[in-house]
Write a protein that holds these residues in place. Structure first.
Motif, mmCIF file in Angstrom:
data_model
loop_
_atom_site.group_PDB
_atom_site.id
_atom_site.type_symbol
_atom_site.label_atom_id
_atom_site.label_comp_id
_atom_site.label_asym_id
_atom_site.label_seq_id
_atom_site.Cartn_x
_atom_site.Cartn_y
_atom_site.Cartn_z
ATOM 1 N N TRP A 198 26.843 125.265 105.640
ATOM 2 C CA TRP A 198 28.254 125.516 105.459
ATOM 3 C C TRP A 198 28.998 125.899 106.843
ATOM 4 O O TRP A 198 30.154 125.616 107.207
ATOM 5 C CB TRP A 198 28.661 126.421 104.458
ATOM 6 C CG TRP A 198 30.059 126.839 104.365
ATOM 7 C CD1 TRP A 198 30.672 126.208 103.610
ATOM 8 C CD2 TRP A 198 30.825 128.050 104.836
ATOM 9 N NE1 TRP A 198 32.233 126.738 103.665
ATOM 10 C CE2 TRP A 198 31.981 127.797 104.617
ATOM 11 C CE3 TRP A 198 30.297 128.937 105.555
ATOM 12 C CZ2 TRP A 198 33.004 128.889 104.756
ATOM 13 C CZ3 TRP A 198 31.276 129.925 105.903
ATOM 14 C CH2 TRP A 198 32.527 129.866 105.665
ATOM 15 N N ILE A 199 28.200 126.994 107.372
ATOM 16 C CA ILE A 199 28.770 127.726 108.483
ATOM 17 C C ILE A 199 29.105 126.590 109.804
ATOM 18 O O ILE A 199 30.095 126.726 110.399
ATOM 19 C CB ILE A 199 28.071 128.855 109.133
ATOM 20 C CG1 ILE A 199 28.923 129.698 110.116
ATOM 21 C CG2 ILE A 199 26.569 128.288 109.537
ATOM 22 C CD1 ILE A 199 30.142 130.142 109.584
ATOM 23 N N LYS A 200 28.192 125.566 109.695
ATOM 24 C CA LYS A 200 28.418 124.590 110.843
ATOM 25 C C LYS A 200 29.975 123.969 110.766
ATOM 26 O O LYS A 200 30.443 123.795 111.726
ATOM 27 C CB LYS A 200 27.346 123.459 110.891
ATOM 28 C CG LYS A 200 26.054 124.061 111.344
ATOM 29 C CD LYS A 200 24.847 123.364 111.238
ATOM 30 C CE LYS A 200 23.524 124.169 111.107
ATOM 31 N NZ LYS A 200 22.413 123.303 111.010
ATOM 32 N N GLU A 201 30.203 123.599 109.467
ATOM 33 C CA GLU A 201 31.503 122.934 109.055
ATOM 34 C C GLU A 201 32.559 124.121 109.330
ATOM 35 O O GLU A 201 33.462 123.548 109.710
ATOM 36 C CB GLU A 201 31.282 122.406 107.864
ATOM 37 C CG GLU A 201 30.407 121.169 107.604
ATOM 38 C CD GLU A 201 30.430 120.554 106.299
ATOM 39 O OE1 GLU A 201 31.557 120.686 105.548
ATOM 40 O OE2 GLU A 201 29.527 120.055 105.620
ATOM 41 N N HIS A 202 32.029 125.053 109.073
ATOM 42 C CA HIS A 202 33.314 126.136 108.939
ATOM 43 C C HIS A 202 33.679 126.526 110.420
ATOM 44 O O HIS A 202 34.714 126.525 110.716
ATOM 45 C CB HIS A 202 32.939 127.273 108.427
ATOM 46 C CG HIS A 202 33.762 128.621 108.642
ATOM 47 N ND1 HIS A 202 34.955 128.706 107.625
ATOM 48 C CD2 HIS A 202 33.900 129.776 109.253
ATOM 49 C CE1 HIS A 202 35.780 129.660 107.963
ATOM 50 N NE2 HIS A 202 35.013 130.350 109.032
ATOM 51 N N ILE A 203 32.579 126.347 111.260
ATOM 52 C CA ILE A 203 32.771 126.702 112.877
ATOM 53 C C ILE A 203 33.868 125.583 113.129
ATOM 54 O O ILE A 203 34.747 125.553 114.070
ATOM 55 C CB ILE A 203 31.580 126.803 113.725
ATOM 56 C CG1 ILE A 203 30.895 128.083 113.175
ATOM 57 C CG2 ILE A 203 31.849 126.673 115.204
ATOM 58 C CD1 ILE A 203 29.738 128.327 113.680
ATOM 59 N N ALA A 204 33.446 124.453 112.903
ATOM 60 C CA ALA A 204 34.373 123.031 113.393
ATOM 61 C C ALA A 204 35.596 123.240 112.940
ATOM 62 O O ALA A 204 36.558 122.754 113.578
ATOM 63 C CB ALA A 204 33.738 121.706 112.922
ATOM 64 N N HIS A 205 35.919 123.572 111.633
ATOM 65 C CA HIS A 205 37.187 123.895 111.152
ATOM 66 C C HIS A 205 38.204 124.950 112.071
ATOM 67 O O HIS A 205 39.186 124.899 112.256
ATOM 68 C CB HIS A 205 37.345 124.140 109.854
ATOM 69 C CG HIS A 205 36.936 123.214 108.749
ATOM 70 N ND1 HIS A 205 37.310 121.968 108.884
ATOM 71 C CD2 HIS A 205 35.852 123.089 107.930
ATOM 72 C CE1 HIS A 205 36.855 121.156 108.038
ATOM 73 N NE2 HIS A 205 35.878 122.068 107.566
ATOM 74 N N VAL A 206 37.468 125.980 112.365
ATOM 75 C CA VAL A 206 38.048 127.056 113.199
ATOM 76 C C VAL A 206 38.574 126.537 114.482
ATOM 77 O O VAL A 206 39.461 126.667 114.788
ATOM 78 C CB VAL A 206 37.017 128.161 113.319
ATOM 79 C CG1 VAL A 206 37.465 129.299 114.173
ATOM 80 C CG2 VAL A 206 37.003 128.953 111.873
ATOM 81 N N LEU A 207 37.485 125.705 115.025
ATOM 82 C CA LEU A 207 37.697 125.306 116.488
ATOM 83 C C LEU A 207 38.878 124.184 116.241
ATOM 84 O O LEU A 207 40.005 124.088 117.174
ATOM 85 C CB LEU A 207 36.471 124.724 117.077
ATOM 86 C CG LEU A 207 35.440 125.600 117.344
ATOM 87 C CD1 LEU A 207 34.341 124.713 117.957
ATOM 88 C CD2 LEU A 207 35.914 126.759 118.493
ATOM 89 N N GLU A 208 38.788 123.479 115.303
ATOM 90 C CA GLU A 208 40.030 122.367 115.008
ATOM 91 C C GLU A 208 41.562 122.978 115.210
ATOM 92 O O GLU A 208 42.480 122.413 115.236
ATOM 93 C CB GLU A 208 39.931 121.822 113.799
ATOM 94 C CG GLU A 208 38.638 120.562 113.949
ATOM 95 C CD GLU A 208 38.131 120.042 112.828
ATOM 96 O OE1 GLU A 208 38.946 120.199 111.655
ATOM 97 O OE2 GLU A 208 37.130 119.222 112.775
#
Length: 107
Positions: free
Chosen positions: A21-31
């Motif tokens: 999950w955190i890998k996707e979450h980090i991508a969302h934060v960067l987006e």
């Protein structure tokens, strides 16, 4: 330069699910557009039985960008984590101001 650091203690029962999950979450934060990069690290400390601690460091574009993140995006993204994991993930956040950066010069 500001680093937005999120340190999270993860219950072992959801560790693998959280790591995915955190890998996707980090991508969302960067987006959100307020950060230039992120680093996911494992905290190397003696843990209480049944938990692991991680840190995510987001490099903010500026103080203003971090403030905009807090105002426009942070609550929604934090809520997603809570809905997914409840109290099995305990997080705290810190802000770090980069004073100087140093690198090794190779001859």
């Amino acid at each position: 330069m500001i680093i937005y650091n999120v340190t999270s203690n993860i219950d072992a029962s959801i560790h693998d699910q959280w790591r995915d999950w955190i890998k996707e979450h980090i991508a969302h934060v960067l987006e959100t557009g307020h950060f230039t990069e992120a680093k996911l690290t494992k905290v190397l400390v003696e843990e209480q039985e049944g938990s692991v601690t991680y840190s995510v460091q987001y490099r903010a574009k500026s103080r203003l960008a971090l403030d905009k993140y807090y105002k426009n995006d942070a609550d929604k993204l934090r809520q997603q984590a809570f809905l997914a994991f409840g109290d099995k993930v305990l997080s705290f956040r810190t802000e770090l101001e980069v004073i100087n950066e140093y690198t090794v010069k190779h001859n």
